[in-house]
Enzyme design. Structure first.
Site, PDB file in Angstrom:
ATOM      1  N   SER A  70     -37.058  15.156 -44.771  1.00 47.86           N
ATOM      2  CA  SER A  70     -38.433  15.646 -44.809  1.00 47.86           C
ATOM      3  C   SER A  70     -39.319  14.734 -45.641  1.00 47.86           C
ATOM      4  CB  SER A  70     -38.467  17.074 -45.357  1.00 47.86           C
ATOM      5  OG  SER A  70     -37.726  17.951 -44.523  1.00 47.86           O
TER       6      SER A  70
ATOM      7  N   SER B 284     -11.570  48.628 -18.843  1.00 45.33           N
ATOM      8  CA  SER B 284     -12.618  47.579 -18.760  1.00 45.33           C
ATOM      9  C   SER B 284     -13.603  47.729 -19.911  1.00 45.33           C
ATOM     10  CB  SER B 284     -13.330  47.611 -17.408  1.00 45.33           C
ATOM     11  OG  SER B 284     -13.788  48.880 -17.060  1.00 45.33           O
TER      12      SER B 284
END
EC number: 2.7.7.4
Length: 628
Positions: A31, A535
């Site tokens: 930065s 499931s």
């Protein structure tokens, strides 16, 4: 005055654009370096500079130095922590060139953000703290930058002022990085010693490092060749984003040209259908033209009425892109939750969105040694190679030939979050060697012969909820009505077809995938298929639904409280699970994800199995009556 402004704007528009990223480890000074570039290129306004000086004083910057990182670290959280979290994009320009720079996070936790920034960059500036040398994150970011196709690498050895501008230390770091770069096939890189804080060798040469004879960072960035003609030189590709049909007399196909060029009269092919035609008109925002090139958004009107929709690709008739439903890909995993092999994810490639599953990785890559490491899944920030299967053929090209049709993302179906980025290597041989055999007796013919509409009645619920009991009663009632049906029961299937699968999450997912395929084939034969399986995962139930025509999948949630199911315990499984004799037992040591919007919900604490079965049959018969 007006002419001078026009001339300036024309000259500015004619400048080439370089997109680059800064990356590396935490606190390497990314930065700060970008802030210095903005300052030295005079891109900061006076009021911004005044605010920056005030912020620097408030943040406790030592001496008279300005904290240039504050120009980029816009998020409050970043300022508090002193790290970059998000990808910050900044624009600046010099007399010679325009730039868009992406400040990408250095922290390993935010590697996913770095991949985002790198995906559109032409160059990567890899920062290294001269005091620390080459770190793991330096290697990871270099690997990722190379992986996404960046070939211009700058090694910026930063904070040279903190080591007394030591030439020997700089050269040792460059030698260390060069050895690593060779291992991942980075063919070249430019190494520059600098200080982002003082500006040495950023835009002006450093008298303290007169032993360095190369260009400053800014001069090097200005000189990097931008290959604007590369995409234009490749074969024509237009991923269709939208079928433009404002009225019955006009039908055009809109999108941005990914590569190549197109002109009126050119022969083109619609992929994957393979239908050939020619271009009748080329329309742009500026009006009708005779031709267009890569990067331009156009609407093409074709000479023939061809089947073409969003997700298709209009390509040069000679040398179209590939089509396959199985491919090998390099995958960067970006989610906190690891990859679940066999689970259904959305795969987005270009304008295509398909259901996809990822197989267990062939290997992951150790970013430090480049060694291939055996793996069964991918965790956060892992880079691996795996086979990817899609539920229908997709149009693609190897990533090295073009990112537009070679790069994809994986999206979690439940959370809609992006979990991975992928680069296609090539289609699997079996994907191109195995072809669909056309048949004369269609699924519609099978259903008509049986006098019924095919359905998949998918019973889901906890063990002991009563799924099998109710499903059996439903089939008896359907049989009495003269309907053709077949019941697939979870326990029975695991005695044969799925006897090789365990009860881990991966095993359960593969269990449902196989059953889903069997159920689909039976539905193709015109049958009413009843499946009674726990499931437990929504994603897998959704995957089965997506494989069937709209309306054929009927989700039936047999809702029984865990305490009630455990009290029944007809097979003694809950008792064994509580005693630790059974691992991965749904409801005890493995989760159950209840359906959110099932077609039918059965509350077994209030409704008898007989009544539930009657209601299900009435629902199915009612749907048939509506269809008739």
């Amino acid at each position: 005055m007006g002419e001078d402004i026009d001339a300036y704007l024309a000259g500015h528009a004619a400048k080439t654009m370089l997109r680059f990223i800064t990356c590396g480890s935490v606190d390497d000074g990314k930065s700060t370096l970008i802030g210095r570039l903005l300052y030295d290129s005079k891109t900061i306004f006076e009021d911004q500079l005044a605010a920056l000086e005030a912020d620097s004083a408030r943040m406790g910057t030592q001496g008279a130095n300005i904290d240039f990182a504050l120009l980029v670290d816009g998020l409050a959280a970043e300022r508090e922590q002193g790290i970059t979290i998000d990808v910050a994009y900044r624009f600046f320009a010099t007399e010679k060139r325009k730039f868009i720079v992406a400040d990408t996070p250095g922290h390993e936790q935010y590697t996913r953000n770095m991949v985002t920034g790198a995906s559109t960059a032409d160059c990567a500036v890899i920062l290294i703290d001269a005091r620390k040398g080459v770190l793991t994150q330096t290697r990871r970011h270099s690997w990722l930058a190379h992986l996404v196709g960046i070939r211009e690498i700058v090694l910026a050895v930063n904070k040279m002022d903190l080591i007394g501008h030591d030439r020997a230390r700089f050269e040792a770091i460059v030698a260390d990085y060069a050895e690593f770069a060779k291992g991942i096939e980075i063919e070249r890189f430019a190494a520059i010693p600098l200080s982002g804080l003082t500006g040495e060798n950023v835009a002006t040469p450093s008298p303290a490092m007169d032993w360095y004879e190369g260009p400053t960072l800014l001069a090097h960035l200005e000189a990097i060749p931008v290959d604007t003609d590369r995409a234009a030189a490749r074969p024509f590709r237009l991923p269709v984003q939208w079928v433009n049909r404002p009225d019955l007399d006009f039908r055009g196909f809109s999108g941005m040209i990914a590569s190549g060029g197109v002109a009126v009269g050119d022969r083109v092919r619609v992929v994957p259908s393979g239908r050939n035609t020619s271009v009748a008109r080329v329309l742009t925002a500026d009006g009708e033209r005779g031709h267009a090139t890569a990067g331009e958004s156009v609407t093409l009107v074709l000479a023939d009425e061809v089947d073409c929709s969003r997700g298709d690709v209009i390509a040069a008739a000679e040398g179209p892109p590939q089509v396959a439903d199985q491919m090998l890909a390099t995958i960067v995993w970006m989610a906190d939750q690891p990859l679940v092999p066999g689970r259904g994810y959305w795969l987005k490639l270009g304008t295509q969105m398909v259901n996809a599953t990822v197989q267990p990785p062939r290997h992951t890559v150790d970013v430090n040694t480049q060694a291939e490491v055996a793996a069964t899944t991918l965790a956060l920030n892992d880079i691996g190679v795996a086979e990817v299967y899609t539920d229908r053929p997709i149009v693609f090209e190897p990533y090295e030939e073009g990112a537009d049709l070679g790069g994809f993302i994986l999206i979690d179906r439940a959370s809609n979050a992006t979990v991975a980025a992928g680069m296609v290597q090539h289609a699997l041989a079996r994907a191109t060697d195995v072809h669909w055999q056309s048949v004369d007796v269609t699924r519609e013919a099978h259903a008509q012969q049986k006098g019924q509409s095919p359905r998949v009645l998918w019973f889901t619920g906890l063990s002991g909820s009563g799924k099998s009991t109710i499903a059996n009663l439903v089939e008896k009632k359907l049989h009495a009505l003269g309907k053709h049906s077949f019941l697939l029961d979870g326990d029975n299937i695991r005695h044969g077809l799925n006897r090789d699968l365990d009860f881990s999450d991966a095993g359960r997912i593969e269990n449902i995938r196989r059953i889903g395929e069997v159920a689909r084939l039976m539905a193709d034969a015109g049958l009413i298929v009843l499946t009674a399986f726990i499931s437990p995962f929504r994603a897998e139930r959704a995957m089965v639904r997506s494989r069937l025509p709209e309306g054929e999948f009927v989700e039936i949630f047999v809702d029984t409280p865990l305490a009630t199911a455990e009290e029944r315990d007809p097979k003694g499984l809950y008792a064994k699970a509580r005693a630790g004799e059974i691992r991965d037992f749904t409801g005890i040591s493995s989760p159950y994800e209840a359906p959110e919007r099932p077609e039918i919900k059965i509350d077994t604490t209030r409704e008898t199995p007989e009544a539930a079965a009657e209601r299900i049959v009435e629902y199915v018969v009612g749907v048939w009556s509506h269809e008739l």
